[in-house]
Design an enzyme around this catalytic site. Sequence first.
Site: not given
Ligand code: CP
Length: 320
Positions: A66-67, A94, A116, A144
């Site tokens: 999603r993100t 590496k 992320r 998040h």
């Molecule tokens: N909610 C969320 O962070 O989903 P993803 O891990 O798919 O990005």
Amino acid sequence: MMAKTVDKKILQAKNIIDIETMNVEDISLILDTALSMKEIMSRDIKKVPALRGKMIANMFFESSTRTRTSFEIAAKMLSADTVSFTASGSSMSKGETLLDTVRNIIAMGPDLLVMRHASSGAPYFVAKNINIPVINAGDGRHEHPSQALLDLFTVREKKGKLKGLKVSIVGDILHSRVARSDIYAFKKMGANVRLVGPPAFIPDYFRQFGAEIFYDMEKGIKDADVIIMLRIQIERQGKNFFPDIREYYELYGLKENILCFAKDDLLVMHPGPLNRGVEIDSEVADGKHSVILDQVTNGVAVRAALLYLLLGSRTDENID
Ligand code: CP
């Protein structure tokens, strides 16, 4: 044509790293701007030139559906170019360090980094060492922020307000970055936050966040306006946190027969990915109270707002 301009106020934050240090004015500005972005999403031609000539680097060192996709769609909607980096197949195998890898991507000219990482704090470290804005797309079990903002947006859209609502967050609070960001976000906007789950998933120190703690599901969701279900984060757990899935589902799974304890106009939310039959029953996940897919749609609007406010609004207020 949409309303002429989004709010002319400028975001005070230079990076979006966490909700803990974000002020209410910034949160409100992001939610209001996301409303304009959602209007763009409803058009036949879902594209405006606001970020033409800008480039967004999406660096995901941990998996995402999603993100990652929503940041990509949001960037395209605003006419920005995107470049995607994944750790697998990169020169990190590496021995290249995180910072060297990031600096090399930045040397190619992106204007903003979406990142992320499995380690809590990684986006702070990177943001301190580079000179373009950073959006934290989830760091370890820490925060998040864009998920919490889209959760706020979804609840405000459905309920017309945030203040005074009873929001129950249920499940593996301890290992959840969504839980931390949601607690900060909903508390800042005046909601009452409850944390519900087994004691092993809600250590006592969570009381310092100003949330009520419940180990009993029925009491924890009583009169709730919103229930946010969380996945059990097996990948962030040691061995002894989670003895038995069936027992967990019996005690803390969200099933149709316990929804009566909450309000009639309850919203059921989940950041995804969801595990049907573990923390939530399919009947509920797909039922009339569920806004889980609305959250996903709103993720595009909120992330577009973040990109626009960090890159576009300082020079170009018009998103017609
Ligand atoms: N909610 C969320 O962070 O989903 P993803 O891990 O798919 O990005």
